[in-house]
Design a protein around this motif. Structure first.
Motif, PDB file in Angstrom:
ATOM      1  N   ARG A 185       0.836  -1.204   0.000  1.00 26.98           N
ATOM      2  CA  ARG A 185       0.000   0.000   0.000  1.00 26.98           C
ATOM      3  C   ARG A 185       0.870   1.253   0.000  1.00 26.98           C
ATOM      4  O   ARG A 185       2.012   1.242   0.487  1.00 26.98           O
ATOM      5  CB  ARG A 185      -0.918   0.013   1.217  1.00 26.98           C
ATOM      6  N   ARG A 186       0.287   2.293  -0.577  1.00 30.24           N
ATOM      7  CA  ARG A 186       0.908   3.605  -0.530  1.00 30.24           C
ATOM      8  C   ARG A 186       0.162   4.491   0.458  1.00 30.24           C
ATOM      9  O   ARG A 186       0.750   5.279   1.176  1.00 30.24           O
ATOM     10  CB  ARG A 186       0.890   4.238  -1.930  1.00 30.24           C
TER      11      ARG A 186
ATOM     12  N   ARG B  39       5.713   1.522  -7.069  1.00 31.90           N
ATOM     13  CA  ARG B  39       4.460   0.824  -7.350  1.00 31.90           C
ATOM     14  C   ARG B  39       4.450   0.053  -8.679  1.00 31.90           C
ATOM     15  O   ARG B  39       4.021  -1.115  -8.711  1.00 31.90           O
ATOM     16  CB  ARG B  39       3.302   1.823  -7.268  1.00 31.90           C
TER      17      ARG B  39
ATOM     18  N   HIS C 186      -6.941  -0.597  -1.519  1.00 31.70           N
ATOM     19  CA  HIS C 186      -6.742  -0.560  -0.072  1.00 31.70           C
ATOM     20  C   HIS C 186      -7.749   0.401   0.522  1.00 31.70           C
ATOM     21  O   HIS C 186      -7.904   1.536   0.058  1.00 31.70           O
ATOM     22  CB  HIS C 186      -5.318  -0.111   0.258  1.00 31.70           C
TER      23      HIS C 186
ATOM     24  N   ASP D 241      -3.621   0.301  -4.777  1.00 38.36           N
ATOM     25  CA  ASP D 241      -2.862  -0.470  -3.790  1.00 38.36           C
ATOM     26  C   ASP D 241      -3.314  -1.918  -3.819  1.00 38.36           C
ATOM     27  O   ASP D 241      -4.302  -2.264  -4.471  1.00 38.36           O
ATOM     28  CB  ASP D 241      -3.065   0.129  -2.391  1.00 38.36           C
TER      29      ASP D 241
ATOM     30  N   GLN E 152       6.285  -2.975   0.738  1.00 37.84           N
ATOM     31  CA  GLN E 152       5.980  -2.310  -0.531  1.00 37.84           C
ATOM     32  C   GLN E 152       7.218  -1.578  -1.054  1.00 37.84           C
ATOM     33  O   GLN E 152       7.456  -1.535  -2.264  1.00 37.84           O
ATOM     34  CB  GLN E 152       4.815  -1.318  -0.325  1.00 37.84           C
TER      35      GLN E 152
END
Ligand SMILES: Cc1cc2nc3c(=O)[nH]c(=O)nc-3n(C[C@H](O)[C@H](O)[C@H](O)COP(=O)(O)OP(=O)(O)OC[C@H]3O[C@@H](n4cnc5c(N)ncnc54)[C@H](O)[C@@H]3O)c2cc1C
Ligand SMILES: Cc1cc2nc3c(=O)[nH]c(=O)nc-3n(C[C@H](O)[C@H](O)[C@H](O)COP(=O)(O)OP(=O)(O)OC[C@H]3O[C@@H](n4cnc5c(N)ncnc54)[C@H](O)[C@@H]3O)c2cc1C
Lengths: 452, 371
Positions: free
Chosen positions: B53-54, B69, B90, B145, B339
Motif C-alpha cells: 500500500r501507498r 508501485r 486498499h 494499492d 511495498q
C-alpha cells in the motif's frame, strides 16, 4: 503457603496416573481434556446414552480400561477436571484454554503434558475419497458411535493397530475384505527377541492375527499399496503383493495407518528441544522423569510411542517428579519399580518397530499428482517442484513456497510424509530437512472466542 | 565456509531490500556478494502481512512508494513470477468523525504529492462493501494499492539476483567489519572473509549493530507485529483493509483464508526469536469481528509474528553513511518496508553505481539523528 498450581493436559492413561500420583501426595491438579470424558484414545468412552459393555468396547483391555476409569472417578473430588476444553497455547508461564467460546489463561507452577498420539499417515492416490479413514478414525467411529466405517472394509498399512482395528470391526459384525500389511512375515520373526519382553501383549497381537486366519480374511504381508480406487467414493484398493503381482480388491471403505506419531505441538510451544528418532519422527527431549523445560513435564505417547501401559507408568513417574520437585518425599523404591517395568516395555516396543517397520520409501515414490496436503490440496509434485526448482531444502521453507502443511491441521497429518518426499527429492536424509515448526493455536480456535 | 573473496559490493542482509539491491547491482554488471545469516527472505520480508500500500504512509515515503508501485505490476519480468501481487485496492477505515477528519487531511496532502485517494461516506461504504458492519463511519479508498504473498517475494528476488550473477550466501553471519583506505573487509562467524569497495547495510532489525561498527549509533528498536490466519471461507473481502491508528489490518487471499494483524508481541534480536502474545490475538480478533461480523464464524488456524526494526521517528534510514565513505544504509522500515523493498534496491544500486538517485531521500538521511 498457598498450594502450587499444577495443570495436566490430557486425561488418558498418562494424565490420569499423573493426577493420581499428585493426589496421593496431597496435591490437587487441574486436568484439561478436549474430550467429553476421561480415558484418552485407547480407553475412550462412548457418549452418554451409548451403553455398551466394556468387554465389547475394549476387548482384552476391558479390565485395564475399567481400572483407569475407576481410578479417575475416585480422584474426581480432588481434581479441578475440565472436559471439552482445548489447550491451545503455552505462553507467559500460562496454559491458554478454550471451552464453549470462552478463553482462559491458567498460570501454572507446574505443567504436565500428556497429549498422546495420532495416526501416522502416508498419502496414496485416492486417500482423500469419502470412505477412506485412518485406523484411529475408524476405531473412534466404532468406540464413540458404535458404527463400522463400511460394509466391506480393506485395512492397509502396518503396525499393531492394523490388526487390532480389523479385529474390532470384524467383531462388530462388518466384513473385513482384506488386511494388507506392508511389513513382511520375516520382520516379525526378527522382532521376536524384543516382543517376548512383554509376552502377554505379544500374545494378544498373535491372537488378532490368528482371528483373521480363522475368519478366512484375505491377508497379505510385504505388500505395497498403489491406490485407493473410486470415482466419488471408495470402490476398491490396488496393491502389489509380495511376489510383485498387482491386485485389486473391491470394498466400500478403507482404513489405513502406519503406526502413530506423538502430538508435540504444546510441548514445542512450552519450549521443548527436539531430537530425531532415526525413523522419521522428532521427539521432545525429556529426562527419565519427564522433565521437558523449566516447570514443564511430559509423559505418555506424546513423548514417543510406547503404548498405554507405558503411558500409565510414565504419567505416574512425571506426577512423582512434580511432587518431588515441589518438596514432597518420594520413596526411591517406588521410582525404581516404575523404571523396571518401563524398560521391559521399551524392549517390547523396539521389537514392534522391527516387526512393523514404517515403509518410509512409500511417500518418496508417490506419483506427482497425489494429494499430499489435503487441507490445502497441495500435491506431491508441487512439493517436488519447489524442492528442485526453488531450492527449498528445508521443510518450513518448502511449506512457505507451496502451502504443504499450511492448512487447518497445520501439517499434523501430512508433515511426516512431506518430510520424506522432500528428503528424497533433495537426495538428503529426512533429518536434514528438519521439522515443521508449530505455532498456536495447536488446533483451530474460534475467532469468536473471548476472554471473560 | 572459510576463505577470502573479493567483490565490488558486499551486502549484509538477504531480505527484500538486500536482495533487490543485489539484483539491480548485478544487472549493471557490478559484482555482489550478499551475506545472510539465516535464509533468504525468512525474516520480516518473509513473514509480514503482505500489504502493498501507498496510502497511510508518512508523506516523506510517498514519492518512493509511488516510484516503486509499477515494479509490482512487472514482477514476472523482474523476478520470474507474479508473487501473487493483486491490485485489489486498499480501504482505510474511520471509526469516528475525528478519524474521518484525519483521512480528509491525509487525502489532501497525499493528493498534492500525486497519490489520488477517494473519500467514501458511511452509506456509500456499506453499499460498495456490504460485508462491513455499522462501525466504520467512512473510509479512504486507494484503488491501485494491493497485496502480495510475502513468503515468495524475498526468495524470488534472491533467485533472480543469483540468475543475474550475484553471489548470495545463506547461513553466513557478518561478524567483524573493518575499513581501510582501499575498502571493506568483512568476516563471518564461520570464517568467510569478503573484501569489497562498497558495503550495504540492509540488515533489518539487526542493522543498528552494523551501523554501530562504523560509529554511527541510531535510535532503532525491534517490534514484533502479530499476525493471524483463519481457515478458508468463501472469498468476499476484495480489498486490503486498514484502520486509522493501525490497530487492525486485514485481507482475504484468493484461497479464502483471512489474514489479519494488530498488536505487538515480543522480539529478541539476540536469539532471532519473536513471540506472539495470546491476549493480543484475542483482542485483535474481536476488533476484526466488530468490523466484519461474518468473521465470527471462522476458526483461527495459526498465529505468528516476526522481527522488524523500528526507528524513533518511524521512517527508515536510506542513504550513504555519514561516517564511512562507501557504506550505504537501508533499514528501519518501521513496519512498512514490504511495498518499498523493491524500489529501495533500485535506489541503492543508483547510489552506488551513479553516485546519486532521482528519488528524494533526504528525509531518510542517517544524519538526522546526530546532534
Ligand atoms: C486414534 C487412536 C486409537 C488407538 N487405539 C488403541 C487401541 O485400541 N489399543 C492400544 O493398545 N492402543 C491404542 N492407541 C494407542 C494408545 O492410545 C496410546 O498408547 C495410549 O492411549 C497413550 O496414552 P496417553 O495417555 O499417552 O495418550 P492418550 O490416551 O492419547 O490421551 C491423550 C489425551 O490428551 C487429550 N489432549 C491432547 N491434546 C490436547 C489439547 N491440546 N487440549 C486438550 N486435550 C488434549 C486428548 O483428548 C486425549 O484424551 C490408539 C491411539 C490412537 C491415536
Ligand atoms: C509481522 C510483520 C508484518 C508486516 N507487515 C507489513 C505490511 O503489510 N506491509 C509492509 O509494507 N511492511 C510490512 N512489514 C514490514 C516489512 O516486512 C519490512 O519492513 C521489510 O520486510 C524489511 O525488509 P528488510 O529486507 O529490510 O529486512 P529483513 O527482511 O528483516 O531482512 C534483513 C535480513 O538481514 C539479515 N541479517 C541481519 N544481520 C545480519 C548479519 N550480521 N549478517 C548476515 N545477515 C544479517 C537477517 O537475517 C534478515 O534476513 C511487516 C513486518 C512484520 C515483521
Amino acid at each position: 503457603m498457598s498450594e502450587a498450581r499444577i495443570v495436566i493436559v490430557g486425561a488418558g492413561p498418562a494424565g490420569v496416573r499423573a493426577a493420581e500420583a499428585l493426589v496421593n501426595h496431597g496435591l490437587a491438579p487441574i486436568v484439561i481434556d478436549e474430550a467429553p470424558a476421561a480415558g484418552g484414545q485407547i480407553y475412550r468412552r462412548p457418549p452418554a446414552g451409548f451403553a455398551r459393555p466394556a468387554r465389547v468396547l475394549y476387548g482384552f483391555e476391558a479390565a485395564k480400561a475399567q481400572r483407569l476409569h475407576a481410578a479417575f472417578e475416585a480422584l474426581r473430588p480432588r481434581l479441578d477436571y475440565r472436559p471439552d476444553t482445548l489447550a491451545w497455547n503455552v505462553s507467559e508461564g500460562s496454559l491458554w484454554t478454550q471451552r464453549s467460546g470462552t478463553i482462559e489463561r491458567i498460570p501454572f507452577d507446574r505443567l504436565i503434558l500428556c497429549t498422546g498420539a495420532m495416526d501416522r499417515v502416508i498419502p496414496l492416490p485416492g486417500w482423500t475419497l469419502p470412505g477412506a479413514f485412518t485406523l484411529g478414525g475408524a476405531q473412534v467411529a466404532l468406540k464413540a458411535q458404535g458404527c463400522a466405517v463400511g460394509r466391506r472394509t480393506v485395512f492397509f498399512g502396518t503396525g499393531p493397530l492394523l490388526y487390532l482395528v480389523a479385529h474390532q470391526i470384524a467383531a462388530a459384525g462388518a466384513t473385513v475384505a482384506a488386511v494388507l500389511d506392508t511389513s513382511r512375515a520375516r520382520d516379525s520373526w526378527h522382532a521376536l527377541a524384543g516382543l517376548v519382553a512383554v509376552p502377554t501383549t505379544a500374545l494378544k497381537g498373535a491372537w488378532y492375527q490368528l482371528d483373521l486366519v480363522l475368519r478366512r480374511t484375505p491377508w497379505h504381508r510385504g505388500i505395497r499399496p498403489l491406490a485407493v480406487m473410486g470415482r466419488d467414493r471408495v470402490e476398491g484398493v490396488r496393491f502389489r503383493d509380495a511376489n510383485g503381482t498387482e491386485r485389486e480388491i473391491a470394498c466400500d471403505a478403507v482404513a489405513f495407518g502406519y503406526g502413530l506419531k506423538p502430538e508435540t505441538q504444546l510441548a514445542e510451544l512450552a519450549g521443548a528441544a527436539f531430537a530425531y528418532d532415526g525413523a522419521g519422527l522428532w521427539l521432545p527431549r525429556v529426562d527419565p522423569a519427564g522433565r521437558l523445560a523449566p516447570n514443564v513435564y511430559a509423559a505418555g505417547d506424546g513423548c514417543g510411542i510406547l503404548g498405554a501401559d507405558a503411558a500409565e507408568l510414565a504419567g505416574r513417574r512425571a506426577g512423582l517428579a512434580v511432587a518431588a520437585d515441589l518438596g514432597r518425599t518420594v520413596p526411591p523404591r517406588e521410582i525404581a519399580g516404575i523404571e523396571r517395568r518401563r524398560s521391559a516395555i521399551r524392549a517390547f516396543r523396539a521389537g514392534l518397530e522391527v516387526a512393523f517397520p514404517t515403509p518410509t520409501e512409500l511417500a518418496a515414490t508417490l506419483p506427482d499428482a497425489t494429494i499430499l496436503c489435503r487441507c490445502e490440496g497441495a500435491t506431491v509434485g508441487a512439493l517436488r517442484t519447489v524442492a528442485n526448482h526453488k531450492d527449498a531444502g528445508e521443510i518450513n521453507q518448502a511449506k512457505a513456497l507451496c502451502r504443504v502443511g499450511m492448512g487447518r491441521c497445520q501439517g499434523r497429518v501430512c508433515g511426516f510424509a512431506a518430510c520424506q518426499v522432500l528428503a528424497a527429492a533433495r537426495g538428503v536424509s529426512v533429518e536434514a530437512v528438519g521439522r515443521l515448526r508449530a505455532q498456536a493455536p495447536v488446533k483451530p480456535l474460534p475467532l469468536a472466542a473471548r476472554l471473560p | 565456509m572459510t576463505g577470502t573473496m573479493a567483490t565490488d559490493v558486499c551486502i549484509i542482509g538477504g531480505g527484500i531490500a538486500g536482495c533487490s539491491a543485489a539484483l539491480h547491482l548485478a544487472k549493471r554488471g557490478i559484482s555482489v556478494v550478499l551475506l545472510e545469516k539465516g535464509r533468504i527472505g525468512a525474516q520480516a520480508s518473509g513473514v509480514n502481512f503482505g500489504g502493498v500500500r501507498r496510502q497511510g504512509r508518512h508523506l516523506a515515503e510517498i514519492p518512493l512508494a509511488l516510484r516503486g508501485r509499477p515494479m509490482w505490476d512487472r514482477m514476472v519480468d523482474l523476478v520470474g513470477e507474479d508473487c501473487e501481487f493483486r491490485a485489489t485496492g486498499h480501504l482505510r477505515l474511520a471509526r469516528d468523525p475525528a478519524d474521518m477528519a484525519a483521512l480528509e487531511t491525509y487525502a489532501r496532502d497525499a493528493g498534492a504529492l500525486g497519490l489520488d485517494l477517494e473519500l467514501i461516506g458511511g452509506n456509500e461504504l456499506r453499499r460498495r462493501f456490504p460485508w462491513l458492519s455499522e462501525v466504520p463511519v467512512g473510509a479512504s479508498w486507494c484503488p491501485g494499492d494491493g497485496q502480495a504473498n510475502p513468503r515468495v517475494v524475498g526468495p524470488a528476488f534472491g533467485r533472480a539476483a543469483r540468475a543475474a550473477g550475484a553471489d548470495l550466501r545463506e547461513g553466513e553471519e557478518a561478524a567483524t567489519f573493518e575499513r581501510d583506505g582501499k575498502g571493506f573487509r568483512i568476516a563471518t562467524t564461520s570464517g568467510l572473509a569478503i573484501t569489497s569497495r562498497a558495503l550495504v547495510n540492509t540488515a533489518g532489525a539487526w542493522a543498528g549493530r552494523v551501523a554501530g561498527h562504523f560509529d554511527e549509533p541510531v535510535p532503532i528498536h525491534s517490534i514484533a507485529p502479530q499476525m493471524v490466519v483463519t481457515e478458508p471461507s468463501p472469498h468476499v473481502i476484495g480489498p486490503v483493509l486498514g484502520i486509522v491508528g493501525g490497530a487492525l489490518y486485514l485481507r482475504q487471499i484468493e484461497r479464502g483464508n483471512v489474514i489479519f494483524g494488530g498488536g505487538d508481541g515480543l522480539a529478541d534480536i539476540a536469539t532471532t526469536r519473536s513471540t506472539v502474545l495470546p491476549r493480543n490475538t484475542v483482542e485483535v480478533g474481536a476488533l476484526a469481528c466488530r468490523l466484519i461480523p461474518h468473521l465470527a464464524r471462522l476458526n483461527v488456524i495459526r498465529v505468528w509474528t516476526g522481527i522488524e526494526g523500528e526507528m524513533a521517528d518511524v521512517i527508515p534510514v536510506i542513504g550513504p553513511s555519514r561516517t564511512t565513505p562507501g557504506l550505504f544504509h537501508a533499514f528501519g522500515f518501521s513496519g512498512h518496508g514490504f511495498q518499498l523493498g523493491p524500489i529501495v534496491g533500485v535506489i541503492l544500486a543508483e547510489l552506488i553505481a551513479d553516485g546519486t538517485t532521482p528519488s528524494p531521500i533526504a528525509p531518510f538521511d542517517i544524519g538526522r539523528f546526530v546532534g
